[in-house]
Design a protein around this motif. Structure first.
Motif, PDB file in Angstrom:
ATOM      1  N   ALA A 168     -29.920 119.760  62.338  1.00  0.00           N
ATOM      2  CA  ALA A 168     -28.560 120.235  62.596  1.00  0.00           C
ATOM      3  C   ALA A 168     -28.561 121.691  63.059  1.00  0.00           C
ATOM      4  N   LEU A 169     -29.349 122.519  62.416  1.00  0.00           N
ATOM      5  CA  LEU A 169     -29.413 123.936  62.780  1.00  0.00           C
ATOM      6  C   LEU A 169     -29.998 124.128  64.176  1.00  0.00           C
ATOM      7  N   THR A 170     -30.931 123.249  64.561  1.00  0.00           N
ATOM      8  CA  THR A 170     -31.504 123.320  65.898  1.00  0.00           C
ATOM      9  C   THR A 170     -30.458 122.999  66.958  1.00  0.00           C
ATOM     10  N   ALA A 171     -29.618 122.008  66.691  1.00  0.00           N
ATOM     11  CA  ALA A 171     -28.554 121.674  67.634  1.00  0.00           C
ATOM     12  C   ALA A 171     -27.580 122.829  67.813  1.00  0.00           C
ATOM     13  N   ALA A 242     -35.024 107.773  62.293  1.00  0.00           N
ATOM     14  CA  ALA A 242     -34.454 108.479  63.439  1.00  0.00           C
ATOM     15  C   ALA A 242     -33.137 109.090  62.985  1.00  0.00           C
ATOM     16  N   SER A 243     -32.825 110.257  63.501  1.00  0.00           N
ATOM     17  CA  SER A 243     -31.545 110.883  63.180  1.00  0.00           C
ATOM     18  C   SER A 243     -31.080 111.688  64.377  1.00  0.00           C
ATOM     19  N   ALA A 244     -29.771 111.948  64.406  1.00  0.00           N
ATOM     20  CA  ALA A 244     -29.200 112.735  65.493  1.00  0.00           C
ATOM     21  C   ALA A 244     -28.152 113.677  64.940  1.00  0.00           C
ATOM     22  N   ALA A 245     -28.286 114.955  65.312  1.00  0.00           N
ATOM     23  CA  ALA A 245     -27.262 115.961  65.033  1.00  0.00           C
ATOM     24  C   ALA A 245     -26.541 116.202  66.349  1.00  0.00           C
ATOM     25  N   CYS A 246     -25.229 116.044  66.340  1.00  0.00           N
ATOM     26  CA  CYS A 246     -24.490 116.080  67.605  1.00  0.00           C
ATOM     27  C   CYS A 246     -23.179 116.845  67.446  1.00  0.00           C
ATOM     28  N   ALA A 247     -22.844 117.632  68.469  1.00  0.00           N
ATOM     29  CA  ALA A 247     -21.542 118.281  68.583  1.00  0.00           C
ATOM     30  C   ALA A 247     -21.052 118.033  69.998  1.00  0.00           C
ATOM     31  N   LEU A 248     -19.754 117.733  70.146  1.00  0.00           N
ATOM     32  CA  LEU A 248     -19.261 117.278  71.441  1.00  0.00           C
ATOM     33  C   LEU A 248     -17.853 117.805  71.700  1.00  0.00           C
ATOM     34  N   GLU A 257     -18.973 119.975  76.875  1.00  0.00           N
ATOM     35  CA  GLU A 257     -19.982 120.688  76.085  1.00  0.00           C
ATOM     36  C   GLU A 257     -20.614 119.701  75.119  1.00  0.00           C
ATOM     37  N   VAL A 258     -21.930 119.769  74.990  1.00  0.00           N
ATOM     38  CA  VAL A 258     -22.615 118.868  74.071  1.00  0.00           C
ATOM     39  C   VAL A 258     -23.851 119.549  73.519  1.00  0.00           C
ATOM     40  N   ARG A 259     -24.102 119.306  72.264  1.00  0.00           N
ATOM     41  CA  ARG A 259     -25.303 119.790  71.590  1.00  0.00           C
ATOM     42  C   ARG A 259     -25.908 118.616  70.837  1.00  0.00           C
ATOM     43  N   LEU A 260     -27.215 118.438  71.024  1.00  0.00           N
ATOM     44  CA  LEU A 260     -27.847 117.240  70.487  1.00  0.00           C
ATOM     45  C   LEU A 260     -29.274 117.553  70.066  1.00  0.00           C
ATOM     46  N   ALA A 261     -29.629 117.148  68.859  1.00  0.00           N
ATOM     47  CA  ALA A 261     -30.990 117.319  68.355  1.00  0.00           C
ATOM     48  C   ALA A 261     -31.378 116.071  67.577  1.00  0.00           C
ATOM     49  N   LEU A 262     -32.692 115.807  67.547  1.00  0.00           N
ATOM     50  CA  LEU A 262     -33.204 114.592  66.919  1.00  0.00           C
ATOM     51  C   LEU A 262     -34.123 114.919  65.746  1.00  0.00           C
ATOM     52  N   GLY A 263     -34.100 114.040  64.765  1.00  0.00           N
ATOM     53  CA  GLY A 263     -35.016 114.120  63.633  1.00  0.00           C
ATOM     54  C   GLY A 263     -35.686 112.783  63.422  1.00  0.00           C
TER      55      GLY A 263
END
Length: 331
Positions: A168-171, A242-248, A257-263
């Protein structure tokens, strides 16, 4: 278990000086994994310096609107903080899904950034592991690797990074603040976590005695429309497959605008920049999301046992994006 000495400090300068002066010393924060590492001989610390009394546990808004989280703030306190829940729900959700309540009440935010992989070969003293013993080899390459990484791997290591909140912090482009005898240093989070390459034992740029003091999340209005989606084998406490941190943020049904990171699929918290670029300016549809997710995973390197993670990661990204898009245009 080898003998270990213990001392307690109450200010940052003393903590740094104490650990820096002793090559066998290490910081003890929440301690939720430190003792385990000592028991399995994955860590050789001979002295633990308890930093639980350090005054670096506050959660506060900076003059520029950024959110500063003290390194000794407990995971549960951060997850339940109104400021975090309102401005960055993705952080709160990642923390809640990342550990049991008992662990969240003990574990610190700074310690979470430094937790070690859950790779079974790393934690087995009889196995070959380049993270634990550089140059010994990697049994995971040909062993049981269902839970291992498909992104950011090397011929020396395919272990996944274990943290949820780091994703989440990476996103959100967080910054890790560090102090040592030479002063203060700030690391963008995507530079803080290192790919294994030929040196999998080096997971971050910290040197002996360096102390994480805070994590700063920039003021991002898009963070209010964010979520953390975690797929795992069981609903109770478990690490991500698998996980996804996302802001849209949408404007007239188009991705503005989009922010996306995977775990769970990479050797470090994985910023999905390819997918972000592919999504900008595109309609917020399942087709657009699926194309971007496929683009992100196009360079994945899988083994027979973890090949399923490529499709699982794509499905996780699409579901997270669809969930946020269903809320409509959010400013």
């Amino acid at each position: 278990m080898r003998p270990v000495s213990y001392s307690r400090v109450r200010d940052v300068a003393t903590a740094i000086a104490t650990v820096t002066a002793d090559a066998g010393a290490a910081y003890l924060a929440g301690g939720t994994t430190k003792v385990d590492m000592l028991r399995i001989y994955a860590e050789a610390s001979q002295r633990l310096v308890d930093i639980n009394d350090l005054p670096i546990d506050h959660i506060e808004v900076q003059p520029d609107g950024a959110l500063r989280i003290g390194a000794m703030a407990r995971m549960n306190d951060v997850a339940m903080a109104p400021l975090v829940m309102e401005r960055f729900p993705v952080i709160s959700e990642a923390l809640v899904l990342g550990a049991s309540a008992q662990l969240r009440n003990m574990a610190s935010m700074g310690g979470n950034m430094l937790q070690r992989t859950r790779c079974t070969y790393f934690r087995d003293a009889e196995a070959s592991c380049n993270k634990r013993e550089p140059g010994s080899g990697c049994d995971a390459l040909t062993g049981v690797n269902r839970g291992h990484a498909v992104l950011g791997t090397s011929k020396h290591c395919i272990a996944t990074h274990p943290s949820d909140v780091a994703v989440a912090l990476t996103a959100l482009d967080a910054v890790i603040h560090v102090q040592n005898t030479g002063g203060h240093h700030a690391y963008p989070i995507d530079d803080f976590f290192l790919l294994p390459g030929g040196t999998p034992q080096r997971e971050h740029p910290l040197n002996h005695g360096d102390l994480i003091t805070a994590i700063e999340v920039p003021a991002l209005p898009v963070g209010r429309n964010s979520l953390y989606l975690k797929v795992r084998d069981r609903e109770s406490y478990e690490f991500a497959l698998a996980s996804a941190a996302c802001a849209l943020r949408l404007e007239n049904g188009v991705v503005a605008e989009v922010r996306l990171a995977l775990g769970g699929v990479a050797t470090k918290p994985w910023r999905a920049r390819r997918a972000e670029r592919a999504l900008l300016g595109q309609p917020a549809t399942r087709e657009s999301f699926a194309r971007a997710a496929a683009e992100e995973m196009s360079d994945a390197v899988a083994r027979p046992m973890n090949e399923f993670k490529i499709e699982l990661a794509q499905r996780t990204m699409v579901r997270a994006l669809e969930t946020l898009a269903a809320r409509g245009d959010v400013s």
